[in-house]
Design an enzyme around this catalytic site. Structure first.
Site, PDB file in Angstrom:
ATOM      1  N   TYR A   1       0.853  -1.208   0.000  1.00 13.60           N
ATOM      2  CA  TYR A   1       0.000   0.000   0.000  1.00 13.60           C
ATOM      3  C   TYR A   1       0.883   1.250   0.000  1.00 13.60           C
ATOM      4  O   TYR A   1       0.683   2.174  -0.787  1.00 13.60           O
ATOM      5  CB  TYR A   1      -0.914  -0.020   1.232  1.00 13.60           C
ATOM      6  CG  TYR A   1      -1.798   1.209   1.355  1.00 13.60           C
ATOM      7  CD1 TYR A   1      -2.949   1.334   0.573  1.00 13.60           C
ATOM      8  CD2 TYR A   1      -1.489   2.235   2.251  1.00 13.60           C
ATOM      9  CE1 TYR A   1      -3.763   2.459   0.672  1.00 13.60           C
ATOM     10  CE2 TYR A   1      -2.302   3.355   2.355  1.00 13.60           C
ATOM     11  CZ  TYR A   1      -3.433   3.452   1.573  1.00 13.60           C
ATOM     12  OH  TYR A   1      -4.243   4.561   1.673  1.00 13.60           O
TER      13      TYR A   1
ATOM     14  N   LYS B   1       1.166   4.205  -2.925  1.00 22.39           N
ATOM     15  CA  LYS B   1       0.896   5.638  -2.731  1.00 22.39           C
ATOM     16  C   LYS B   1       2.151   6.470  -3.041  1.00 22.39           C
ATOM     17  O   LYS B   1       2.050   7.617  -3.462  1.00 22.39           O
ATOM     18  CB  LYS B   1       0.395   5.901  -1.309  1.00 22.39           C
ATOM     19  CG  LYS B   1      -0.974   5.257  -1.022  1.00 22.39           C
ATOM     20  CD  LYS B   1      -2.066   5.819  -1.913  1.00 22.39           C
ATOM     21  CE  LYS B   1      -3.443   5.242  -1.597  1.00 22.39           C
ATOM     22  NZ  LYS B   1      -4.513   5.775  -2.438  1.00 22.39           N
TER      23      LYS B   1
HETATM   24  N1  LIG Z   1      -9.593   6.825   5.055  1.00 22.55           N
HETATM   25  C1  LIG Z   1      -8.323   7.109   5.303  1.00 22.55           C
HETATM   26  O1  LIG Z   1      -7.890   7.234   6.469  1.00 22.55           O
HETATM   27  C2  LIG Z   1      -7.370   7.332   4.163  1.00 22.55           C
HETATM   28  C3  LIG Z   1      -6.064   7.762   4.442  1.00 22.55           C
HETATM   29  C4  LIG Z   1      -5.184   7.978   3.400  1.00 22.55           C
HETATM   30  C5  LIG Z   1      -5.597   7.771   2.079  1.00 22.55           C
HETATM   31  N2  LIG Z   1      -6.865   7.334   1.832  1.00 22.55           N
HETATM   32  C6  LIG Z   1      -7.241   7.079   0.443  1.00 22.55           C
HETATM   33  O2  LIG Z   1      -8.502   7.654   0.158  1.00 22.55           O
HETATM   34  C7  LIG Z   1      -9.194   6.869  -0.814  1.00 22.55           C
HETATM   35  C8  LIG Z   1     -10.616   6.582  -0.347  1.00 22.55           C
HETATM   36  O3  LIG Z   1     -10.547   5.881   0.874  1.00 22.55           O
HETATM   37  P1  LIG Z   1     -11.814   5.688   1.836  1.00 22.55           P
HETATM   38  O4  LIG Z   1     -11.273   5.612   3.203  1.00 22.55           O
HETATM   39  O5  LIG Z   1     -12.861   6.684   1.512  1.00 22.55           O
HETATM   40  O6  LIG Z   1     -12.304   4.228   1.385  1.00 22.55           O
HETATM   41  P2  LIG Z   1     -13.698   3.495   1.659  1.00 22.55           P
HETATM   42  O7  LIG Z   1     -14.532   4.252   2.617  1.00 22.55           O
HETATM   43  O8  LIG Z   1     -13.349   2.093   1.955  1.00 22.55           O
HETATM   44  O9  LIG Z   1     -14.436   3.577   0.233  1.00 22.55           O
HETATM   45  C9  LIG Z   1     -13.890   2.910  -0.857  1.00 22.55           C
HETATM   46  C10 LIG Z   1     -14.735   3.153  -2.095  1.00 22.55           C
HETATM   47  O10 LIG Z   1     -14.127   2.480  -3.187  1.00 22.55           O
HETATM   48  C11 LIG Z   1     -15.018   1.499  -3.721  1.00 22.55           C
HETATM   49  N3  LIG Z   1     -14.225   0.330  -4.053  1.00 22.55           N
HETATM   50  C12 LIG Z   1     -13.486  -0.426  -3.205  1.00 22.55           C
HETATM   51  N4  LIG Z   1     -12.883  -1.414  -3.882  1.00 22.55           N
HETATM   52  C13 LIG Z   1     -13.247  -1.258  -5.177  1.00 22.55           C
HETATM   53  C14 LIG Z   1     -12.958  -1.980  -6.356  1.00 22.55           C
HETATM   54  N5  LIG Z   1     -12.189  -3.071  -6.338  1.00 22.55           N
HETATM   55  N6  LIG Z   1     -13.490  -1.574  -7.522  1.00 22.55           N
HETATM   56  C15 LIG Z   1     -14.309  -0.492  -7.559  1.00 22.55           C
HETATM   57  N7  LIG Z   1     -14.621   0.224  -6.478  1.00 22.55           N
HETATM   58  C16 LIG Z   1     -14.100  -0.160  -5.290  1.00 22.55           C
HETATM   59  C17 LIG Z   1     -16.021   1.246  -2.603  1.00 22.55           C
HETATM   60  O11 LIG Z   1     -17.312   0.910  -3.085  1.00 22.55           O
HETATM   61  P3  LIG Z   1     -17.826  -0.573  -3.373  1.00 22.55           P
HETATM   62  O12 LIG Z   1     -17.390  -1.400  -2.212  1.00 22.55           O
HETATM   63  O13 LIG Z   1     -19.270  -0.483  -3.582  1.00 22.55           O
HETATM   64  O14 LIG Z   1     -17.128  -0.898  -4.639  1.00 22.55           O
HETATM   65  C18 LIG Z   1     -16.135   2.624  -1.994  1.00 22.55           C
HETATM   66  O15 LIG Z   1     -16.973   3.440  -2.784  1.00 22.55           O
HETATM   67  C19 LIG Z   1      -8.323   5.632  -1.032  1.00 22.55           C
HETATM   68  O16 LIG Z   1      -7.544   5.794  -2.188  1.00 22.55           O
HETATM   69  C20 LIG Z   1      -7.436   5.590   0.185  1.00 22.55           C
HETATM   70  O17 LIG Z   1      -6.215   4.935  -0.067  1.00 22.55           O
HETATM   71  C21 LIG Z   1      -7.759   7.106   2.828  1.00 22.55           C
END
Ligand SMILES: NC(=O)c1ccc[n+]([C@@H]2O[C@H](COP(=O)([O-])OP(=O)(O)OC[C@H]3O[C@@H](n4cnc5c(N)ncnc54)[C@H](OP(=O)(O)O)[C@@H]3O)[C@@H](O)[C@H]2O)c1
Length: 334
Positions: free
Chosen positions: A207, A211
């Site tokens: 991961y 990134k």
């Molecule tokens: N949250 C944090 O603390 C954090 C920190 C640093 C960076 N980020 C980055 O921010 C971004 C969003 O994170 P988040 O925390 O909002 O994630 P999340 O709440 O888990 O949401 C993930 C989204 O992506 C979709 N998804 C997951 N796997 C998929 C796949 N294989 N194909 C198509 N769609 C998929 C999910 O919908 P479905 O399951 O319906 O497909 C959902 O809409 C990511 O790139 C993550 O690395 C997050």
């Protein structure tokens, strides 16, 4: 005579050292003031520059939950039509309807699983975008290790999924929309990065590497297109409350998606605490944390990070064991 010459050499050396010290401290003071100004006072590039309110579309991947869903809502609030992409068609349709009703914009949805890396999926999505004007692309979809895991113990499937979704997904999406942005000489591409791309994260190595790739690729691409009216930006994110982070309650450093995304969209083009080109750490407490982190050696942070991940792994394994024991005793009594 000799003594005077020696004294004047010593004085010159001391003055030069003092000047270097003053310059170094002044640079840090200036950079801190710039960070405060960008985090709390200055406004970023207006979304109008990318077609807000004139029929342009925003395309958001991973739009059915967490940060992506919030981008979809706030971009619609800013009068972009929205094309929502993620795995689950039913979730996308519900959100698209809510957004259409609430903000009066047009919506489209496209369900695909990025782990499959199926070029036919991307081609169909390309067809869907060929007759709309895309002003904004948010490369938000991402996946992570389930728990911190030593590299050799991680499953091939998890490793492949992370690269397919976090790396190939962003590359293929960008290849689909960038040509029309270049023709229109206008566009915004936001790539959801992570502090894990800035500070290497042992036990989350794939991961973290994905990134870091996004960060370096974003900078290279951003430079290629900066004179074509297109901004490409790495969105340097610490934790945000979401299902991926498994954090349920916000705190000073960990916002809900709503204020987090609001900070990103209001600070386009501003570094806000990051010292990496074409990168923004827009949420105030995270921007300040980023600035202070840059004062210490990367070696220090890798070690801290490793200790944290070891601890998270220990607790996650204990939880797995407890759940397995509960399940086993449940099935015995049933
Ligand atoms: N949250 C944090 O603390 C954090 C920190 C640093 C960076 N980020 C980055 O921010 C971004 C969003 O994170 P988040 O925390 O909002 O994630 P999340 O709440 O888990 O949401 C993930 C989204 O992506 C979709 N998804 C997951 N796997 C998929 C796949 N294989 N194909 C198509 N769609 C998929 C999910 O919908 P479905 O399951 O319906 O497909 C959902 O809409 C990511 O790139 C993550 O690395 C997050």
């Amino acid at each position: 005579m000799e003594q005077i010459a020696q004294d004047s050499r010593l004085l010159a050396a001391t003055s030069a050292l003092a000047a270097v010290g003053v310059a170094a401290v002044s640079f840090k003071v200036f950079s801190f003031l710039k960070t405060l100004l960008e985090l709390y006072v200055l406004k970023g590039v207006s979304l109008k520059k990318f077609g807000a309110g004139n029929g342009s579309w925003a395309v958001i991947t991973g739009a059915s939950d967490g940060i992506g869903k919030e981008f979809a809502q706030q971009l619609a609030k800013n009068k972009f039509n929205v094309l929502l992409v993620s795995r689950t068609a039913s979730k996308l349709e519900t959100i698209a309807k809510e957004i259409g009703d609430q903000y009066g914009v047009e919506t489209k949805t496209y369900a695909m699983d990025f782990t499959k890396g199926d070029n036919a999926d991307f081609a169909r999505l390309g067809d869907l975008m060929s007759n709309i004007r895309v002003g904004v692309l948010v490369n938000n979809v991402g996946t992570n290790h389930d728990i911190p895991t030593p590299f050799t113990e991680e499953s091939d499937k998890v490793i492949e999924d992370i690269i397919e979704v976090n790396v190939m997904g962003a590359l293929k999406m960008t290849k689909l929309v960038l040509p029309q942005m270049q023709t229109n000489r206008s566009g915004l591409i936001l790539n959801l990065g992570s502090f894990a791309g800035m500070v290497p994260s042992p036990y989350l190595s794939v991961y973290s590497g994905s990134k870091a790739f996004l960060s370096t690729w974003t900078q290279s691409l951003a430079k290629e297109v900066e004179n074509q009216g297109i901004i490409v930006q790495n969105v340097n994110t610490y934790f945000v409350v979401s299902s991926m982070s498994k954090i349920r309650r916000p705190s000073f450093l960990i916002p809900l998606p709503k204020p987090y995304v609001a900070s990103v969209l209001s600070k386009i083009g501003l570094a806000c605490g990051s010292n990496v080109p074409f990168t923004s750490t827009s949420y105030p407490s995270q921007g300040l944390a980023n600035w202070f982190m840059n004062l210490l050696s990367p070696n220090f942070w890798i070690t801290q990070n490793f200790n944290i991940q070891k601890d998270v792994r220990r607790r996650a394994l204990r939880k797995r064991e407890r759940l397995a024991a509960e399940a086993a005793s449940g099935s015995k009594t049933a």
